[in-house]
Design a protein around this motif. Structure first.
Motif, short mmCIF file in Angstrom:
data_model
loop_
_atom_site.label_atom_id
_atom_site.label_comp_id
_atom_site.label_asym_id
_atom_site.label_seq_id
_atom_site.Cartn_x
_atom_site.Cartn_y
_atom_site.Cartn_z
N GLY A 189 0.79 -1.22 0.00
CA GLY A 189 0.00 0.00 0.00
C GLY A 189 0.82 1.26 0.00
O GLY A 189 0.33 2.34 0.34
N ILE A 243 -8.28 -4.89 6.03
CA ILE A 243 -8.06 -4.11 4.81
C ILE A 243 -8.74 -4.77 3.62
O ILE A 243 -9.41 -4.10 2.81
CB ILE A 243 -6.55 -3.90 4.57
CG1 ILE A 243 -6.01 -2.88 5.58
CG2 ILE A 243 -6.27 -3.46 3.13
CD1 ILE A 243 -4.51 -2.71 5.53
N LYS A 244 -8.59 -6.07 3.51
CA LYS A 244 -9.21 -6.77 2.39
C LYS A 244 -10.74 -6.71 2.49
O LYS A 244 -11.42 -6.51 1.47
CB LYS A 244 -8.73 -8.23 2.35
CG LYS A 244 -7.27 -8.35 1.94
CD LYS A 244 -6.87 -9.78 1.64
CE LYS A 244 -6.74 -10.62 2.88
NZ LYS A 244 -6.27 -11.99 2.55
N ALA A 278 -11.87 -3.06 1.67
CA ALA A 278 -11.72 -2.79 0.24
C ALA A 278 -12.81 -3.49 -0.57
O ALA A 278 -13.38 -2.92 -1.50
CB ALA A 278 -10.34 -3.22 -0.23
N GLY A 329 -15.84 -1.61 -0.52
CA GLY A 329 -15.74 -0.26 -1.06
C GLY A 329 -15.62 0.82 0.00
O GLY A 329 -15.83 2.00 -0.29
N GLN A 330 -15.24 0.44 1.22
CA GLN A 330 -15.14 1.40 2.31
C GLN A 330 -13.71 1.95 2.41
O GLN A 330 -13.01 1.75 3.38
CB GLN A 330 -15.57 0.74 3.63
CG GLN A 330 -17.02 0.31 3.64
CD GLN A 330 -17.41 -0.41 4.92
OE1 GLN A 330 -17.45 -1.64 4.99
NE2 GLN A 330 -17.67 0.37 5.96
N TRP A 331 -13.33 2.69 1.39
CA TRP A 331 -11.95 3.15 1.30
C TRP A 331 -11.63 4.23 2.32
O TRP A 331 -10.49 4.31 2.82
CB TRP A 331 -11.67 3.64 -0.12
CG TRP A 331 -11.61 2.50 -1.09
CD1 TRP A 331 -12.63 2.04 -1.86
CD2 TRP A 331 -10.50 1.63 -1.32
NE1 TRP A 331 -12.22 0.94 -2.58
CE2 TRP A 331 -10.92 0.67 -2.28
CE3 TRP A 331 -9.20 1.57 -0.83
CZ2 TRP A 331 -10.08 -0.33 -2.75
CZ3 TRP A 331 -8.35 0.57 -1.30
CH2 TRP A 331 -8.79 -0.36 -2.24
N LEU A 344 -10.83 2.39 5.36
CA LEU A 344 -9.53 1.75 5.18
C LEU A 344 -8.41 2.75 5.44
O LEU A 344 -7.41 2.42 6.10
CB LEU A 344 -9.44 1.20 3.75
CG LEU A 344 -8.38 0.13 3.44
CD1 LEU A 344 -8.76 -0.62 2.16
CD2 LEU A 344 -7.00 0.74 3.28
N MET A 382 -2.79 6.00 -1.25
CA MET A 382 -2.94 4.55 -1.42
C MET A 382 -2.97 4.20 -2.90
O MET A 382 -3.81 4.69 -3.65
CB MET A 382 -4.24 4.07 -0.76
CG MET A 382 -4.16 3.94 0.73
SD MET A 382 -5.70 3.25 1.37
CE MET A 382 -5.28 3.19 3.10
N THR A 439 -3.12 -1.67 -3.62
CA THR A 439 -3.09 -1.90 -2.17
C THR A 439 -3.67 -3.25 -1.78
O THR A 439 -3.08 -3.99 -0.98
CB THR A 439 -3.84 -0.77 -1.44
OG1 THR A 439 -3.13 0.46 -1.61
CG2 THR A 439 -3.96 -1.06 0.05
N LEU A 440 -4.81 -3.59 -2.32
CA LEU A 440 -5.45 -4.86 -1.97
C LEU A 440 -4.58 -6.05 -2.38
O LEU A 440 -4.43 -7.01 -1.61
CB LEU A 440 -6.83 -4.95 -2.63
CG LEU A 440 -7.68 -6.17 -2.30
CD1 LEU A 440 -7.88 -6.30 -0.79
CD2 LEU A 440 -9.04 -6.07 -3.00
#
Length: 269
Positions: free
Chosen positions: A30, A135-136, A139, A142-144, A147, A180, A184-185
């Motif tokens: 990331g 984090i995964k 992501a 969609g909750q960036w 994150l 980011m 990142t994911l």
């Protein structure tokens, strides 16, 4: 003599700066070269050639089309250094980059002059494993923004966070989100799978392990395990430093790293 593995085409976006003995930079999940090493690039480039490849989905590197593989990533970083005209180098690895650096040292021992492993881990410790899963999950949902909040909480020290008012948190969260990379994911997916424990005893290069003792993303014990497992490794601590060191802690880091590199056998520029 141990034979190095064959090299692929790198196909990575690479920063090259400076002149002198080469340093290959391996950044964290990331992150990127500027994000991890930006505070020391100008200083180190005064007397070293810096080669900083960006992992897939970071910098200008194309995003991965399949899960990242540690061997392939290690080989592609080495290929980037060779393509930049550097056949041997020290490797500076941070966080995930420490595992990448260890794998580079065992797959390409004839090219690696030294290792510097900062905030690293041989395999994800319980804290890192939990954060990687969060984090995964964030992501995937969609909750960036959340994150980014998790990343800020994990990567800043309590002392640095204590200096902020709650109303002032929106700006650093926004900065974290902007920084980011798209990969990142994929990077944190690799974090959750990395295991270089059996590599450690095979590392023959002189090694400096730097443990930020205030790290809340990677337990300092993970750095201690790296140092204990690598023959002859030297361990130094950055008291109270966070996973991403602030300017003062990075300056201390730089002094340790410069002293370590200066003690290496001379090599041609």
């Amino acid at each position: 003599m141990t034979t190095d593995h064959a090299l692929p085409t790198s196909q990575l976006d690479v920063l090259v700066r400076g002149r002198g003995p080469a340093i290959l930079l391996a950044h964290g999940a990331g992150g990127g070269i500027e994000g991890n090493f930006g505070l020391v690039l100008d200083d180190l480039a005064q007397d070293h050639t810096l080669v900083g490849p960006h992992y897939p989905g970071a910098g200008g590197s194309p995003a991965a089309i399949e899960p990242l593989d540690l061997d392939d990533l290690a080989d592609r970083l080495v290929a980037a250094a060779v393509a930049a005209g550097q056949d041997s180098f020290a490797v500076l690895g941070e966080s995930l980059g420490s595992a990448v650096a260890v794998r580079i040292a065992t797959r390409h021992p004839n090219r690696v002059r030294a290792l510097v492993l900062t905030a690293g881990f041989p395999t994800a410790d319980p804290v890192l494993a939990l954060v990687a899963q969060l984090i995964k999950s964030l992501a995937a949902a969609g909750q960036w923004d959340d994150l980014a909040r998790l990343a800020l909480l994990s990567c800043m020290s309590p002392a640095d966070l204590a200096g902020l008012e709650p109303a002032d948190l929106d700006a650093p969260v926004a900065q974290t989100l902007t920084a980011m990379p798209p990969g990142t994911l994929d990077h944190f997916d690799l974090v959750s799978r990395v295991d270089v424990r059996t590599d450690l005893a095979k590392v023959s290069a002189p090694t400096l392990v730097v443990a930020p003792t205030g790290d809340r993303l990677v337990l300092p014990e993970s750095s201690y395990r790296l140092a204990a497992g690598i023959p002859g490794a030297r361990l130094v601590e950055l008291p109270g430093a966070a996973h991403v060191p602030n300017a003062a802690d990075r300056a201390t880091w730089l002094r340790h790293v410069r002293a370590f590199l200066a003690a290496l056998p001379a090599t041609a520029a």
